[in-house]
Structures are given as structure tokens and as C-alpha cells.
Design an enzyme around this catalytic site. Structure first.
Site, mmCIF file in Angstrom:
data_model
loop_
_atom_site.group_PDB
_atom_site.id
_atom_site.type_symbol
_atom_site.label_atom_id
_atom_site.label_comp_id
_atom_site.label_asym_id
_atom_site.label_seq_id
_atom_site.Cartn_x
_atom_site.Cartn_y
_atom_site.Cartn_z
ATOM 1 N N LYS A 140 -0.297 3.183 5.362
ATOM 2 C CA LYS A 140 -1.448 3.497 6.068
ATOM 3 C C LYS A 140 -1.332 3.553 7.487
ATOM 4 C CE LYS A 140 -4.673 1.979 2.643
ATOM 5 N NZ LYS A 140 -5.970 1.033 2.572
ATOM 6 N N ASP A 190 -12.082 2.955 4.515
ATOM 7 C CA ASP A 190 -12.040 1.812 3.738
ATOM 8 C C ASP A 190 -13.255 0.943 4.378
ATOM 9 O OD1 ASP A 190 -9.890 2.201 2.126
ATOM 10 O OD2 ASP A 190 -8.494 1.254 3.776
HETATM 11 P P1 NAP Z 1 -1.423 -6.453 3.007
HETATM 12 O O1 NAP Z 1 -1.703 -5.696 4.393
HETATM 13 O O2 NAP Z 1 0.043 -6.588 2.360
HETATM 14 O O3 NAP Z 1 -1.975 -7.878 3.281
HETATM 15 C C1 NAP Z 1 -1.822 -8.878 2.225
HETATM 16 C C2 NAP Z 1 -2.734 -9.941 2.614
HETATM 17 O O4 NAP Z 1 -2.547 -10.969 1.602
HETATM 18 C C3 NAP Z 1 -2.107 -10.842 3.860
HETATM 19 O O5 NAP Z 1 -3.377 -11.406 4.462
HETATM 20 C C4 NAP Z 1 -1.308 -11.887 3.339
HETATM 21 O O6 NAP Z 1 -0.986 -13.073 3.967
HETATM 22 C C5 NAP Z 1 -2.266 -12.187 1.950
HETATM 23 N N1 NAP Z 1 -1.369 -12.900 1.058
HETATM 24 C C6 NAP Z 1 -0.499 -12.376 0.240
HETATM 25 N N2 NAP Z 1 0.016 -13.352 -0.847
HETATM 26 C C7 NAP Z 1 -0.468 -14.308 -0.314
HETATM 27 C C8 NAP Z 1 -0.177 -15.865 -0.782
HETATM 28 N N3 NAP Z 1 0.596 -16.126 -1.935
HETATM 29 N N4 NAP Z 1 -0.944 -16.781 -0.058
HETATM 30 C C9 NAP Z 1 -1.829 -16.631 0.889
HETATM 31 N N5 NAP Z 1 -2.198 -15.184 1.318
HETATM 32 C C10 NAP Z 1 -1.107 -14.254 0.622
HETATM 33 O O7 NAP Z 1 -2.306 -5.765 1.971
HETATM 34 P P2 NAP Z 1 -3.722 -5.134 2.132
HETATM 35 O O8 NAP Z 1 -3.667 -3.727 2.272
HETATM 36 O O9 NAP Z 1 -4.566 -5.815 3.027
HETATM 37 O O10 NAP Z 1 -4.555 -5.492 0.786
HETATM 38 C C11 NAP Z 1 -5.033 -6.752 0.418
HETATM 39 C C12 NAP Z 1 -5.598 -6.769 -1.039
HETATM 40 O O11 NAP Z 1 -6.875 -5.954 -0.739
HETATM 41 C C13 NAP Z 1 -4.766 -6.175 -1.901
HETATM 42 O O12 NAP Z 1 -4.952 -6.931 -3.254
HETATM 43 C C14 NAP Z 1 -5.361 -4.804 -2.267
HETATM 44 O O13 NAP Z 1 -5.324 -4.377 -3.767
HETATM 45 C C15 NAP Z 1 -7.012 -5.006 -1.857
HETATM 46 N N6 NAP Z 1 -7.549 -3.898 -1.456
HETATM 47 C C16 NAP Z 1 -8.650 -3.385 -2.296
HETATM 48 C C17 NAP Z 1 -9.318 -2.351 -1.655
HETATM 49 C C18 NAP Z 1 -10.313 -1.775 -2.433
HETATM 50 O O14 NAP Z 1 -10.923 -0.613 -2.373
HETATM 51 N N7 NAP Z 1 -11.136 -2.821 -3.054
HETATM 52 C C19 NAP Z 1 -9.043 -1.607 -0.566
HETATM 53 C C20 NAP Z 1 -7.762 -2.144 0.248
HETATM 54 C C21 NAP Z 1 -7.185 -3.285 -0.201
HETATM 55 P P3 NAP Z 1 0.205 -13.077 4.962
HETATM 56 O O15 NAP Z 1 -0.178 -12.298 6.266
HETATM 57 O O16 NAP Z 1 0.499 -14.615 5.178
HETATM 58 O O17 NAP Z 1 1.391 -12.418 4.291
#
Ligand code: NAP
Length: 277
Positions: free
Chosen positions: A70, A107
């Protein structure tokens, strides 16, 4: 809309084999009798630029980009919308007839459209929003919440400096909270949004204390596998208004489909059923 006789689009990521986007776009292609297709494309970071230069030559009119492309996609694009620039990431690329690439981010739109549909009485000025997570998705959510007029946003992330960085970018409405205090910030919140991967099938368990959730608070989980996450299940029992994450995926695709293929599609029960099947 393109004059291409068989417009193609796709989703580019490093793990898109099980993406639901092809199912949803194909559902709309069929519904609107558009002769075209939408495919999953596994592309490594090293090959992203080359692939984006090649796709238009193969009949592609656009593409969605997902984890981890992204941010890079926004940098590669020739032009970007204000909201993609503000969010700092693109989830949608359009290949223009002159060969240039236009980046946008839908988004935040998808998030708000889903919230309005699942919690029609949600009032952005009713109280603070509590947001968990500071990754790519959180950027779009913060931007959308600020745009609709939420005055205070409490933000907690496991890695606190990432939350601080978002505060520096998005401004004084954001208040950073320690990850260990994440449960407390829900007590006065009108809206709680989980943007972390916690609670997703195959990921770590959601362990943030939820005793502070009050009846009537709107709770939205971006995670949609499972559809009813442990957070949503607990929130429902506590009398909260729950909104699942699948709707965001469906709604963010509406402007993409319209831009690439022409008709403005509907998010309805048929689409949800098709995507869940
Ligand atoms: P990302 O950039 O990789 O961010 C991941 C986030 O999750 C960070 O804040 C990370 O914290 C946190 N995290 C991961 N493992 C963790 C743990 N064990 N304990 C605490 N925090 C943890 O991913 P993203 O693109 O933001 O996506 C995040 C989620 O949203 C995913 O599940 C994705 O599938 C979902 N999503 C859904 C949609 C939808 O259309 N519904 C759209 C976009 C994303 P740290 O910074 O500390 O690593």
C-alpha cells in the site's frame, strides 16, 4: 469507464490466494453484465514496479493493492488523490489511457460507509473514539474519523512510538494511550475500533480487557475472519452496537468497481452471502 472490450482488474499482494476481492468484483461484473474479470495476483515487493508497468499493456484498467504494497504503490504512482496522500497509502490504482498511474485510497470511505450502515444512529460528535492499532489500516480510520468531525481520538498501539508518529501526522485530536491502558480508554468512548490483527484466525488472541465497554457504545472490528470476533462477541453481550469488518471490505470496493467498470454497484445481502460462501 474504459472502452476496453474486456477490462481486467486485480488485487496485488504477497498473500492474495484467498482474497475475497475476486469473488465480490465478479459478483458485480455478473450482476451488471460487464464482460471483464478480476483476479488475485501474488507479486513480490521487488517486482511491483515492473508488474504495474506491464498490467495496462495486458488490458488491466486498475488494481487494488494490499499488504505489503500500500505504501510503495503510492510512491510508484504518477498522481495521487488528496486522501491517499493524507493517509500515506493507496489501496486502489487506476491505469489511465496516457499510461500514467493514479493512486487513491477508499479504505476510509469503506470504513465510514460500513459504520453508517451497521450503526445508523452513530453520531461522530457523541464522544471520543478509541482506536486500537497504528498500522496501515489505522491511518485510513484516523483520517476518516477526523474528516467526519470526531473531536477526540484515543489511540493505543503495542509499539507506542508508531502511535506517537500518527499523532504527529494527524494532529492534536489524537491522544496516545499506553497499550496496557487500552481497556481503560473504552470507558468513555462512543466508538471503539480494532484496527489490529488481534482476534483474526491464525493471529494472536485479543486480550485487551473489555470490562469498560458500556451499553450503546458502537464497536467495530476490522478483522472479519471470523465474522464475529471475540471483541464483537463480548461487545454484543455487553449491550454495545456491533459492526463487523466484512462490510468495510465490501464498501471500499464500490468506488473501485465504479471507476474501473462503469456502473455503481450495491452492497446488499446477496453480495455478503456470495462473499461469505
Ligand atoms: P499492519 O499495518 O501490519 O498493522 C498491524 C497492527 O496490528 C499494528 O498496530 C500492530 O501493532 C498490531 N498487532 C499485530 N500483532 C499484534 C499483537 N500480537 N499484539 C498487539 N498488536 C498487534 O496491518 P493493517 O493493514 O493495519 O491491518 C490490520 C488488520 O486490519 C488486519 O487484520 C487486516 O486484515 C484488517 N483490515 C481489514 C480491512 C477491512 O476491509 N475490513 C481493511 C484493512 C485492514 P505493532 O505496531 O505493535 O506491530
Amino acid at each position: 469507464m474504459t472502452d476496453n472490450q474486456f477490462p481486467m482488474a486485480g488485487v496485488l499482494g504477497t498473500s492474495v490466494a484467498h482474497s475475497r476481492s475476486p469473488t465480490l468484483h465478479r459478483h458485480w461484473l455478473k450482476r451488471h453484465a460487464v464482460a471483464g474479470d478480476y483476479v488475485p495476483l501474488n507479486v513480490s515487493d521487488a517486482h511491483l514496479r515492473e508488474v504495474l508497468q506491464t498490467l495496462p499493456k495486458m488490458g488491466f484498467v486498475g488494481a487494488n493493492v494490499t499488504i505489503p504494497h500500500k505504501l510503495t504503490a503510492l510512491k510508484i504512482a504518477d498522481f495521487a488523490s488528496d486522501r491517499a496522500t493524507l493517509i500515506g497509502a493507496a489501496n486502489m490504482l487506476t491505469f489511465r489511457a496516457d499510461g500514467s498511474i493514479y493512486a487513491d485510497n477508499t479504505d476510509g470511505y469503506g470504513f465510514m460507509a460500513n459504520l453508517r450502515s451497521g450503526a445508523p444512529d452513530f453520531d461522530p460528535t457523541a464522544g471520543p473514539a478509541a482506536v486500537l492499532g497504528a498500522g496501515g489500516a489505522a491511518r485510513a480510520i484516523l483520517s476518516a474519523l477526523i474528516e467526519v468531525g470526531v473531536r477526540e481520538i484515543w489511540l493505543a498501539n503495542r509499539t507506542r512510538p508508531k502511535a506517537e508518529a500518527l499523532k504527529a501526522e494527524f494532529g492534536s485530536r489524537i491522544h496516545v494511550v499506553d497499550w496496557v491502558q487500552a481497556g481503560n480508554m473504552m470507558e468513555d468512548a462512543a466508538l471503539v475500533v480494532n484496527t489490529t490483527a488481534l482476534g483474526m484466525t491464525g493471529q494472536a488472541e485479543f486480550r485487551v480487557p473489555l470490562d469498560g465497554l458500556r451499553p450503546g457504545t458502537v464497536v467495530n472490528d476490522l478483522v472479519y475472519t471470523p465474522l464475529e470476533t471475540p471483541l464483537l462477541s463480548h461487545a454484543r453481550t455487553a449491550g454495545c452496537v456491533t459492526v463487523d469488518g466484512l462490510g468495510m471490505l465490501l464498501h471500499q470496493a464500490v468506488p473501485c468497481f465504479e471507476r474501473w467498470f462503469g456502473p455503481r454497484p450495491e452492497v446488499d445481502d446477496d453480495l455478503r452471502a456470495a462473499v461469505l460462501a
